[in-house]
Design an enzyme around this catalytic site. Structure first.
Site, PDB file in Angstrom:
ATOM      1  N   SER A 282      -9.526   1.153   2.612  1.00 53.18           N
ATOM      2  CA  SER A 282      -8.787   2.646   1.171  1.00 53.18           C
ATOM      3  C   SER A 282      -7.414   1.108   0.757  1.00 53.18           C
ATOM      4  O   SER A 282      -6.998   1.728  -0.236  1.00 53.18           O
ATOM      5  CB  SER A 282      -7.764   3.392   2.234  1.00 53.18           C
ATOM      6  OG  SER A 282      -7.819   2.998   3.580  1.00 53.18           O
TER       7      SER A 282
ATOM      8  N   LYS B 126       0.726  -1.305  -0.215  1.00 56.14           N
ATOM      9  CA  LYS B 126      -0.233  -0.199   0.573  1.00 56.14           C
ATOM     10  C   LYS B 126       0.766   1.221  -0.145  1.00 56.14           C
ATOM     11  O   LYS B 126       1.408   1.153   0.801  1.00 56.14           O
ATOM     12  CB  LYS B 126      -0.986  -0.216   1.012  1.00 56.14           C
ATOM     13  CG  LYS B 126      -1.998   0.705   1.694  1.00 56.14           C
ATOM     14  CD  LYS B 126      -2.587   0.746   2.325  1.00 56.14           C
ATOM     15  CE  LYS B 126      -4.069   2.162   2.810  1.00 56.14           C
ATOM     16  NZ  LYS B 126      -4.543   1.873   3.265  1.00 56.14           N
TER      17      LYS B 126
ATOM     18  N   SER C  45      -9.865  -1.356   7.191  1.00 60.48           N
ATOM     19  CA  SER C  45      -9.353  -0.468   5.511  1.00 60.48           C
ATOM     20  C   SER C  45      -8.289  -2.319   4.878  1.00 60.48           C
ATOM     21  O   SER C  45      -8.468  -1.751   3.448  1.00 60.48           O
ATOM     22  CB  SER C  45      -8.353   0.340   6.252  1.00 60.48           C
ATOM     23  OG  SER C  45      -8.324   1.372   7.138  1.00 60.48           O
TER      24      SER C  45
END
Ligand SMILES: [Zn+2]
Lengths: 466, 475
Positions: free
Chosen positions: A146, A71, A170
């Site tokens: 996310s 990420k 997330s």
């Protein structure tokens, strides 16, 4: 193939590293329209391969040759770290996150930095400055967020594992939307050093993958004490064991009555399906009554945005990141830089947090939020006196179409009812798909530091479900 | 009108740990700008603070020295504001759970000893430094960002500039004594803010508090207090409560100047620093620190009086400076005459230290050489005057005084026959002074001794000269 199998094939030479990665890169090119990667550098990948080739016959690490995506809020000093934002569009970090060092130490291959909601704020990938990621299962749909790029990269078979961050679902929510596994360990199990904070008392590194075993393998590599993170566990290293004899007999699994919650029918059905399955495997099912669960998104909102407002303060344009062209005074510099550099959702949360922390009303909501957080935590502790694991749906809904909810930003907050409390209380959790395709997922929630219990349960469920 | 002045001080002290508060960067004054920095103190995304245990220990040492209670568990907080000096947009500090609380510092007043209360001592990190150059640009140096600080906040219990000055001196000497800071105001390692207002004790009418910020010398503190006291008294006379405002001392105009008025205090939007877990301070840890604390000035003074039988005045001055007190004890061990050592240290040596504008610890004269010099005097190998002359040189160049006086032939002449010869000669040549003496002018005796000293080239034993002359001039 799982991590162990792929690694062994590389080590034995059964699969040639270089040709594997040549093919993988081609595949990544063909799936460009999914908008998974923010930073991707072939030369860097082949540099890593070269190093691995040199040691192929000596000491091969546990993750030898395993493709990993990160990420884009996790520092890897060979690639930019944008956090999905304009603010850090061109930011190159100068150090590696501890998790990255540990991955490299065990010979994993970092293939790139993947898309995310801006500064990890959002649950659809639509707040990313680089545009939304598409769900590999159905590219009209959001992949969740996310950690959208993380989930999509695994679901699209472009990485075997991906590291995401999870502050209120997330990792688990995109795992659910993309029909893969998402694990969030107990707070402190994996070091946060080098991970850009969103809400630092909630943030944790999570692992997304196609199976439980790979999650365990990865956790054992990246977990453990880190002198750079004062909140990290005191355990020198993590060594979770999967027990082949684990089963649900003599286990008590707590479930919740979904009638009290606004929840999509399909998700409800899948939850019931899972509960039945687990029951048939011999578990004793105990229905639990939660008093505070319904406040979870409200409490989360207060705690999260308060922390966001201070964590985002360092992005002022002075030392790094985007800097406005237009300013005369220092105040202008801050205001214009932050107005131009932050997206709408980030600004919304900073504004909320600033309000919650203002002395004007004696920080009433902030303090109240902390209190309810404690009550919620006590409630979970009390339930864990009675049950070994708590089972909830991962999300309240299935993924929706990209762009369909941008007009109503607050409506997306509620999808976190069941995964937010896990972060608020520092518990551990794993999200597991119930069926193939777009479907509901369930999450096994465990007591803090009892990750081994939920991982074994998940492993057992996974095998029985296939 | 019956009024009272209320003065409270807020003092920031940089701790002299090797590294910064939350990272491994060097804590060093005077390095080239932005050379002692890293992702943590620059607030790079992803960088987390890691507490420096030494800084914690130092802060506890300060708390114990100032009679505070030490908290057994504490958290850190974030204090938010935007400023280019500040790398994270917040300063890590302690808001509602300071490490040390409820201490005091003693000051001497004409009414005796007064205890000035300390509200709190908390730990925090320093910020960087903005340098505004002549072209109107602001340059930023982050070497200081993240340097450990303690903030010491007193009760508003000082009533004049003298008390404040003594409070500060006491505080500074103590910190130096325990060795946790170099307390150099000119380098910013000790910074003082003054809070002051006055109250009419008859009507209870009071002026609003003025804060004078960033005072960088004791002199400035003293002057600023006197200036503000006067200004507030004028306001009080006019029944004008004034503004709650922040001022600074301006050396050029010898006055304070308004920086800003705060009708409503700035909102720092404090929140918990979640990156640093709640820290438990074990009693054993505090006890260990307590046991390792050096003797503090007040304890030293009491011991000096008892052990060396010197005056309270001497003991007070000797005990105020760590190096001076140590020097005194080392030399006394060699000379075995505490009063002699004290006399010489407090008069001749300290005068030279002051003249040279150095700190005591910077003197070149080694204690063993000073001790040798005092022993020469004590054993009458040289007389006092010669001693003073040798000291002057010794202070500059640090040598072995025994060899020196031998080489220069300064050894005192104590041989009676030699001395008597000189006395006879002087008396023969100064009939007038002899007459004066006999007529009751005692000064004449001094003159005659002086003549003898001169004749002996300063080496004669003045005591003996005195005695011999007296014997020969019976009135
Ligand atoms: Zn540093």
């Amino acid at each position: 193939m799982n991590i162990k199998e792929l690694r062994n094939s590389f080590v034995s030479g059964e699969i040639d590293l270089r040709s594997y990665y040549t093919k993988l890169i081609e595949k990544i090119e063909t799936k460009k329209d999914l908008n998974i990667f923010i930073s991707f550098n072939k030369e860097d990948i082949f540099r890593q391969i070269e190093k691995l080739e040199e040691k192929q016959n000596s000491n091969c690490g546990i993750l030898f040759g395993i493709p990993v995506t990160l990420k884009d809020n996790i520092s890897y000093d060979k690639l930019k770290m944008t956090c999905g934002s304009k603010m850090l569009e061109n930011f190159e970090p100068i150090f590696n996150a501890t998790v990255v060092d540990k991955l490299i130490e065990e010979d994993a291959v970092i293939i790139g930095k993947v898309n995310m909601d801006e500064f990890a704020m959002g649950s659809s990938s639509e707040t990313s400055y680089f545009g939304p990621t598409k769900n590999p299962i159905d590219n009209k749909l959001i992949p969740g967020g996310s950690s959208s790029g993380s989930a999509a990269s695994v679901a699209a078979d472009l990485a075997m594992i991906s590291l995401g961050s999870d502050s209120g679902g997330s990792v688990r929510q995109p795992a659910s939307y993309c029909n893969i596994y998402g694990y969030m360990p107990s707070y402190g199990t994996i070091s946060r050093a080098g991970v850009v904070s969103m809400a630092n008392t909630l943030d944790q590194i999570g692992i997304l993958s196609n199976c439980v075993e790979d999650i365990v393998t990865t956790t054992n590599v990246i977990g453990g004490n880190d002198s750079k993170d004062m909140n990290s566990t005191l355990k020198e290293s993590i060594n979770f064991q999967i027990e082949d004899n684990y089963n649900f007999k003599n286990k008590k699994i707590g479930i919740i009555n979904l009638d009290k919650f606004e929840i999509e029918e399909a998700v409800k059905k899948d939850y019931e399906l899972a509960v039945d399955k687990i029951k048939s495997l011999g578990a004793e099912i105990v229905e639990l009554d939660f008093k505070y669960l319904k406040y979870s998104t409200a409490v989360y909102s207060v705690v999260m945005s308060s922390e966001v407002s201070s964590n985002m303060s360092r992005f002022d344009g002075i030392r790094y990141g985007c800097l406005t062209d237009e300013y005369e005074t220092t105040d202008d510099l801050y205001i214009n830089t932050r107005s131009e550099g932050f997206g709408e959702e980030t600004k919304r949360r900073i504004a909320m947090g600033t309000l919650f922390l203002a002395a004007e009303n004696n920080q009433e909501l902030y303090k109240q939020g902390q209190k309810v957080r404690k009550l919620m935590s006590d409630e979970f502790d009390a339930h864990f006196e009675k049950v070994d694991i708590i089972l909830t749906p991962t999300t309240t809904n299935l993924p929706y179409e990209i762009g369909s909810r941008t007009e109503d930003p607050l409506s997306v907050y509620d999808s976190g009812t069941f995964n937010v409390p896990v972060n608020l209380c520092g518990l551990c959790c794993i999200s597991i798909p119930v069926r193939k395709g777009i479907s509901g997922s369930i999450q096994f929630i465990g007591k803090r530091y009892e990750d081994e219990e939920i991982l074994n349960a998940a492993y057992y469920y996974e095998r029985s479900n296939n | 009108m019956n009024y009272k002045t209320l003065i409270g001080l807020e003092i920031h002290v940089e701790l002299s740990t090797n590294s910064k508060m939350f990272c491994g960067c060097k804590n060093e004054f005077g390095s080239a700008p932005n050379t002692n920095v890293c992702p943590i103190c620059l607030g790079h995304p992803g960088a987390l603070p890691v507490m420096n245990k030494k800084a914690l220990e130092y802060a506890i040492m300060a708390g114990l020295s100032f009679n505070c209670n030490i908290r057994n568990s504490f958290k850190m907080d974030r204090k938010k504001y935007f400023y280019p000096d500040l790398t994270k947009g917040y300063q890590i500090t302690q808001q509602d759970m300071p490490l040390c609380e409820n201490g005091y510092i003693e000051v001497h007043t004409k009414d005796g000893i007064k205890k000035i209360g300390l509200i709190r001592i908390h730990i925090e990190e320093d910020t960087g430094k903005s340098i505004h150059n002549e072209e109107g640009n602001t340059l930023l140096d982050y070497n200081r960002a993240g340097v450990p600080l303690i903030e010491i906040v007193s009760e508003p219990e000082m009533s004049n500039a003298d008390e404040a000055k003594e409070f500060l001196e006491n505080l500074k000497e103590t910190l130096k004594f325990i060795g946790i800071s170099d307390v150099k105001m000119e380098q910013g390692s000790l910074r003082c803010d003054v809070n002051i207002n006055v109250i009419d004790e008859d009507s209870n009418f009071k002026t609003r508090i003025t804060e004078v910020k960033n005072l960088n010398s004791f002199k400035a503190v003293y002057k600023a207090i006197n200036y503000e006291e006067k200004r507030h008294l004028e306001m009080l006379e006019n029944k004008d409560e004034g503004f709650k405002e922040t001022r600074r001392w301006d050396d050029a105009s010898n006055s304070t100047v308004v920086m800003r008025r705060k009708e409503e205090g700035s909102d720092y939007r404090f929140s918990v620093e979640g990156d640093i877990p709640v820290t438990i301070v074990e009693d054993e840890f505090i006890e260990e620190i307590k046991n390792n604390l050096p003797e503090l000035p007040s304890q030293l003074m009491k011991r000096f009086i008892k052990e060396y039988n010197i005056s309270e005045y001497d003991a007070d001055i000797l005990s105020r400076n760590k190096y001076l007190s140590k020097y005194f004890e080392i030399v006394t061990k060699e000379v075995k005459d505490p009063q002699l050592v004290s006399n010489w240290l407090l008069s001749d040596v300290l005068r030279r230290v002051n003249e040279a504008e150095i700190e005591f610890e910077e003197i070149k004269m080694e204690s063993k050489n000073f001790a040798k010099l005092l022993n020469l005097i004590k054993n009458k190998d040289i007389n006092n005057n010669t001693g003073k002359k040798v000291l002057r040189k010794l202070f500059e160049d640090n040598f072995d005084p025994e060899e020196y006086v031998k080489e220069k032939g300064l050894i005192q002449v104590n041989d009676d026959s030699v001395l008597e010869k000189i006395v006879d000669e002087v008396l023969a040549n100064n009939q007038e002074s002899i007459n004066d003496y006999k007529n009751g002018k005692d000064r004449a005796l001094g003159f005659l001794v002086g003549q003898c000293m001169k004749a002996s080239k300063g080496k004669g034993n003045p005591q003996k000269f005195n005695e011999m002359i007296l014997k020969k001039l019976v009135r």
